[in-house]
Design a protein around this motif. Structure first.
Motif, mmCIF file in Angstrom:
data_model
loop_
_atom_site.group_PDB
_atom_site.id
_atom_site.type_symbol
_atom_site.label_atom_id
_atom_site.label_comp_id
_atom_site.label_asym_id
_atom_site.label_seq_id
_atom_site.Cartn_x
_atom_site.Cartn_y
_atom_site.Cartn_z
ATOM 1 N N VAL A 1 106.563 -9.002 15.166
ATOM 2 C CA VAL A 1 107.592 -8.918 16.230
ATOM 3 C C VAL A 1 108.216 -7.349 16.412
ATOM 4 O O VAL A 1 108.266 -6.822 17.382
ATOM 5 C CB VAL A 1 108.810 -9.824 16.234
ATOM 6 C CG1 VAL A 1 109.892 -9.479 16.977
ATOM 7 C CG2 VAL A 1 108.436 -11.192 16.337
ATOM 8 N N GLN A 2 108.494 -6.872 15.208
ATOM 9 C CA GLN A 2 109.088 -5.435 15.054
ATOM 10 C C GLN A 2 107.878 -4.564 15.533
ATOM 11 O O GLN A 2 108.232 -3.456 16.338
ATOM 12 C CB GLN A 2 109.601 -5.205 13.631
ATOM 13 C CG GLN A 2 110.681 -5.841 13.209
ATOM 14 C CD GLN A 2 112.036 -5.630 14.179
ATOM 15 O OE1 GLN A 2 111.805 -4.347 15.049
ATOM 16 N NE2 GLN A 2 113.207 -6.086 13.955
ATOM 17 N N CYS B 1 108.347 -13.112 6.823
ATOM 18 C CA CYS B 1 108.319 -11.754 6.751
ATOM 19 C C CYS B 1 107.188 -11.288 7.495
ATOM 20 O O CYS B 1 107.322 -10.196 8.404
ATOM 21 C CB CYS B 1 108.057 -10.994 5.264
ATOM 22 S SG CYS B 1 109.586 -11.215 4.358
ATOM 23 N N LEU B 2 105.977 -11.742 7.500
ATOM 24 C CA LEU B 2 104.887 -11.401 8.409
ATOM 25 C C LEU B 2 105.216 -11.724 9.834
ATOM 26 O O LEU B 2 104.850 -10.616 10.936
ATOM 27 C CB LEU B 2 103.528 -12.132 8.134
ATOM 28 C CG LEU B 2 103.037 -11.634 6.707
ATOM 29 C CD1 LEU B 2 101.803 -12.623 6.403
ATOM 30 C CD2 LEU B 2 102.567 -10.091 6.949
ATOM 31 N N LEU C 1 107.536 -18.695 -1.819
ATOM 32 C CA LEU C 1 106.973 -17.243 -1.698
ATOM 33 C C LEU C 1 106.109 -17.279 -0.575
ATOM 34 O O LEU C 1 106.011 -16.352 0.123
ATOM 35 C CB LEU C 1 106.165 -16.700 -3.048
ATOM 36 C CG LEU C 1 107.108 -16.356 -4.123
ATOM 37 C CD1 LEU C 1 106.309 -15.873 -5.273
ATOM 38 C CD2 LEU C 1 107.950 -14.949 -3.556
ATOM 39 N N GLY C 2 105.273 -18.339 -0.261
ATOM 40 C CA GLY C 2 104.595 -18.515 0.683
ATOM 41 C C GLY C 2 105.121 -18.657 2.050
ATOM 42 O O GLY C 2 105.042 -18.061 3.081
#
Length: 167
Positions: free
Chosen positions: A94-95, A88-89, A81-82
């Motif tokens: 970037v997005q 994801c972060l 999960l880490g």
């Protein structure tokens, strides 16, 4: 332009009608979630009971190997999960920068090029085998030996026409 060329996908679940498809896919989805969530509930309840000396949760088993496996699984899942959180972060960062125009935007999929390739392929197939309506509505069609396509011939035709247009 043909309406079918504008959309590259179709989902009967969201179209009008198709009730059998909607009911079947919904049942499969609910069953899949049940199969996914049930082991998680059992594992979580047992782990809670193990860590809190049976104050919370419920023991589904009482053997030591299972608890060692649960300890390993919790460590492994925490690490996984880490890693996923960092990924994801980073992608979110970037997005956000792309959305604000701080980073050059690169095309993920060139729909214009795709439509051009479809039209080039359709022109070639029309020359070779006849118009689209004839090809789709004909029950039996005999391909003459000179009409056979060689390996990757259609791909080469599309790429050659593409390079000739760009020059």
């Amino acid at each position: 332009m043909d309406k079918n060329l504008q959309h590259s996908y179709r989902d009967r679940y969201y179209e009008r009608g198709h009730w059998g498809t909607k009911i079947w896919q919904t049942l499969v989805m609910l069953l899949s979630w049940l199969v996914f969530i049930t082991p998680i509930i059992i594992m979580t309840a047992t782990y809670l009971a193990y860590r809190t000396d049976n104050r919370w949760g419920h023991f589904f088993w009482h053997y030591a190997e299972g608890f060692q496996e649960l300890n390993f699984l919790m460590i492994f899942l925490t690490f996984a999960l880490g890693t996923i959180a960092v990924f994801c972060l980073a992608l979110s960062y970037v997005q956000v920068r792309r959305a604000r125009g701080l980073v050059e935007k690169w095309p993920m999929f060139d729909i214009t090029k795709n439509q051009w390739e479809q039209r080039a392929a359709e022109r070639f197939m029309t020359e070779r085998f006849g118009d689209e309506k004839f090809r789709q509505n004909c029950r039996n069609y005999t391909v003459r030996p000179e009409q056979n396509l060689s390996k990757n011939q259609l791909k080469k035709i599309v790429n050659n026409e593409e390079t000739s247009v760009k020059h």
